[in-house]
Design a protein around this motif. Structure first.
Motif, PDB file in Angstrom:
ATOM      1  N   PRO A  61      53.917  51.972  50.147  1.00 25.05           N
ATOM      2  CA  PRO A  61      54.599  53.052  50.229  1.00 25.05           C
ATOM      3  C   PRO A  61      54.566  53.749  52.321  1.00 25.05           C
ATOM      4  O   PRO A  61      55.098  53.469  52.250  1.00 25.05           O
ATOM      5  N   ASP A  62      53.090  52.755  52.049  1.00 31.73           N
ATOM      6  CA  ASP A  62      53.143  52.876  53.160  1.00 31.73           C
ATOM      7  C   ASP A  62      54.054  52.057  54.562  1.00 31.73           C
ATOM      8  O   ASP A  62      54.087  52.254  55.341  1.00 31.73           O
ATOM      9  N   ALA A  63      54.694  50.893  53.985  1.00 30.09           N
ATOM     10  CA  ALA A  63      55.141  49.629  54.649  1.00 30.09           C
ATOM     11  C   ALA A  63      56.467  49.413  53.371  1.00 30.09           C
ATOM     12  O   ALA A  63      56.739  48.953  52.855  1.00 30.09           O
ATOM     13  N   PRO A  64      56.849  51.167  53.596  1.00 33.82           N
ATOM     14  CA  PRO A  64      58.494  50.758  52.892  1.00 33.82           C
ATOM     15  C   PRO A  64      59.456  49.116  53.479  1.00 33.82           C
ATOM     16  O   PRO A  64      59.660  48.894  53.997  1.00 33.82           O
ATOM     17  N   GLY A  65      59.991  48.755  52.054  1.00 36.61           N
ATOM     18  CA  GLY A  65      60.458  46.870  51.434  1.00 36.61           C
ATOM     19  C   GLY A  65      59.763  46.154  51.445  1.00 36.61           C
ATOM     20  O   GLY A  65      59.715  45.115  50.602  1.00 36.61           O
ATOM     21  N   ALA A  66      58.219  46.303  51.804  1.00 37.58           N
ATOM     22  CA  ALA A  66      56.642  45.017  51.627  1.00 37.58           C
ATOM     23  C   ALA A  66      56.312  45.770  50.611  1.00 37.58           C
ATOM     24  O   ALA A  66      56.201  46.482  49.884  1.00 37.58           O
ATOM     25  N   ARG A  67      56.285  44.166  49.266  1.00 41.85           N
ATOM     26  CA  ARG A  67      55.674  44.334  48.638  1.00 41.85           C
ATOM     27  C   ARG A  67      54.144  42.926  48.496  1.00 41.85           C
ATOM     28  O   ARG A  67      54.697  42.064  49.707  1.00 41.85           O
ATOM     29  N   LEU A  68      53.477  42.992  47.681  1.00 36.97           N
ATOM     30  CA  LEU A  68      52.130  42.545  48.328  1.00 36.97           C
ATOM     31  C   LEU A  68      52.037  42.077  46.440  1.00 36.97           C
ATOM     32  O   LEU A  68      51.567  42.335  45.644  1.00 36.97           O
ATOM     33  N   VAL A  69      51.731  40.645  46.708  1.00 37.78           N
ATOM     34  CA  VAL A  69      51.185  39.769  45.203  1.00 37.78           C
ATOM     35  C   VAL A  69      49.601  39.921  44.803  1.00 37.78           C
ATOM     36  O   VAL A  69      49.027  39.872  46.149  1.00 37.78           O
ATOM     37  N   THR A  70      49.209  40.602  43.984  1.00 37.05           N
ATOM     38  CA  THR A  70      48.130  40.472  44.184  1.00 37.05           C
ATOM     39  C   THR A  70      47.231  40.798  42.780  1.00 37.05           C
ATOM     40  O   THR A  70      47.831  40.310  42.065  1.00 37.05           O
ATOM     41  N   ASN A  71      46.159  41.185  42.538  1.00 36.53           N
ATOM     42  CA  ASN A  71      45.624  41.276  41.388  1.00 36.53           C
ATOM     43  C   ASN A  71      45.455  43.029  40.787  1.00 36.53           C
ATOM     44  O   ASN A  71      44.440  43.347  42.137  1.00 36.53           O
ATOM     45  N   VAL A  72      45.222  43.176  39.595  1.00 37.88           N
ATOM     46  CA  VAL A  72      44.802  44.572  39.089  1.00 37.88           C
ATOM     47  C   VAL A  72      43.482  44.493  38.450  1.00 37.88           C
ATOM     48  O   VAL A  72      43.350  43.682  37.525  1.00 37.88           O
ATOM     49  N   VAL A  73      42.061  45.317  39.379  1.00 33.30           N
ATOM     50  CA  VAL A  73      40.688  44.691  38.207  1.00 33.30           C
ATOM     51  C   VAL A  73      40.119  46.469  37.903  1.00 33.30           C
ATOM     52  O   VAL A  73      40.793  47.283  38.582  1.00 33.30           O
ATOM     53  N   GLY A  74      39.381  45.660  37.537  1.00 35.51           N
ATOM     54  CA  GLY A  74      38.650  47.066  36.399  1.00 35.51           C
ATOM     55  C   GLY A  74      39.809  47.692  35.475  1.00 35.51           C
ATOM     56  O   GLY A  74      38.844  49.458  35.497  1.00 35.51           O
ATOM     57  N   VAL A  75      40.642  47.385  34.974  1.00 35.62           N
ATOM     58  CA  VAL A  75      40.914  48.382  33.539  1.00 35.62           C
ATOM     59  C   VAL A  75      41.147  48.067  33.160  1.00 35.62           C
ATOM     60  O   VAL A  75      41.485  45.935  32.808  1.00 35.62           O
ATOM     61  N   LEU A  76      41.491  48.449  31.808  1.00 35.99           N
ATOM     62  CA  LEU A  76      42.423  47.470  30.696  1.00 35.99           C
ATOM     63  C   LEU A  76      43.148  47.123  31.271  1.00 35.99           C
ATOM     64  O   LEU A  76      44.228  48.005  31.318  1.00 35.99           O
ATOM     65  N   PRO A  77      43.726  45.920  30.447  1.00 36.13           N
ATOM     66  CA  PRO A  77      45.163  44.973  30.819  1.00 36.13           C
ATOM     67  C   PRO A  77      46.415  46.176  30.166  1.00 36.13           C
ATOM     68  O   PRO A  77      47.621  46.112  30.293  1.00 36.13           O
TER      69      PRO A  77
END
Length: 146
Positions: A97-113
């Motif tokens: 949200p702080d960088a409109p138009g930017a998307r980052l490929v990452t991992n979501v961790v610590g959560v049930l898929p």
């Protein structure tokens, strides 16, 4: 089969290669800060960082620090990884949200898929990887202390 919480890959399985274009991103991550490349002329954000702005072709770049908030744009669930059959990964593309138009490929961790959803609010965390670097990963907002 019991539910497995999503994790990042083990530290020894991740290696980055930084160059003059991407090094500011990785140096900030090493300090537990999330930044994004922003054109110094037109203000366009871009991730991954590029040597020039795709909007105006300027080579001027600023690296503003972001809040660390993100929203799931897309994700997948990966059960098993070569050499790690018990790994459960949730690779994701997140909007910043702080960088409109930017998307980052990452991992979501610590959560049930099965709990991950498009539009879910996340917050950055940092996972240690090879050579002393830190990898930005994301947790469900409000679960930062988990």
């Amino acid at each position: 089969m019991s539910a497995r919480v999503a994790t990042a890959l083990p530290s020894d399985r991740i290696t980055i290669t930084a160059d003059s274009t991407t090094e500011p991103f990785w140096l900030a991550a090493k300090e537990r800060r999330l930044v994004a490349a922003q054109c110094g002329d037109c203000g366009h954000f871009r991730l991954p960082p590029t040597a020039y702005c795709p909007q105006c072709q300027s080579t001027a770049v600023d690296w503003p620090e972001l809040s660390g908030r993100a929203v799931v744009y897309s994700f997948a669930v990966v059960h098993g990884f070569p050499g790690l059959p018990d790994a459960t990964l949730v690779p994701a593309v997140v909007d910043l949200p702080d960088a409109p138009g930017a998307r980052l490929v990452t991992n979501v961790v610590g959560v049930l898929p099965e709990d991950v959803r498009i539009g879910m609010e996340l917050v950055v965390d940092f996972h240690p990887i090879n050579d002393g670097w830190l990898l930005p990963v994301f947790r469900v907002a409000g679960d930062e202390e988990s």
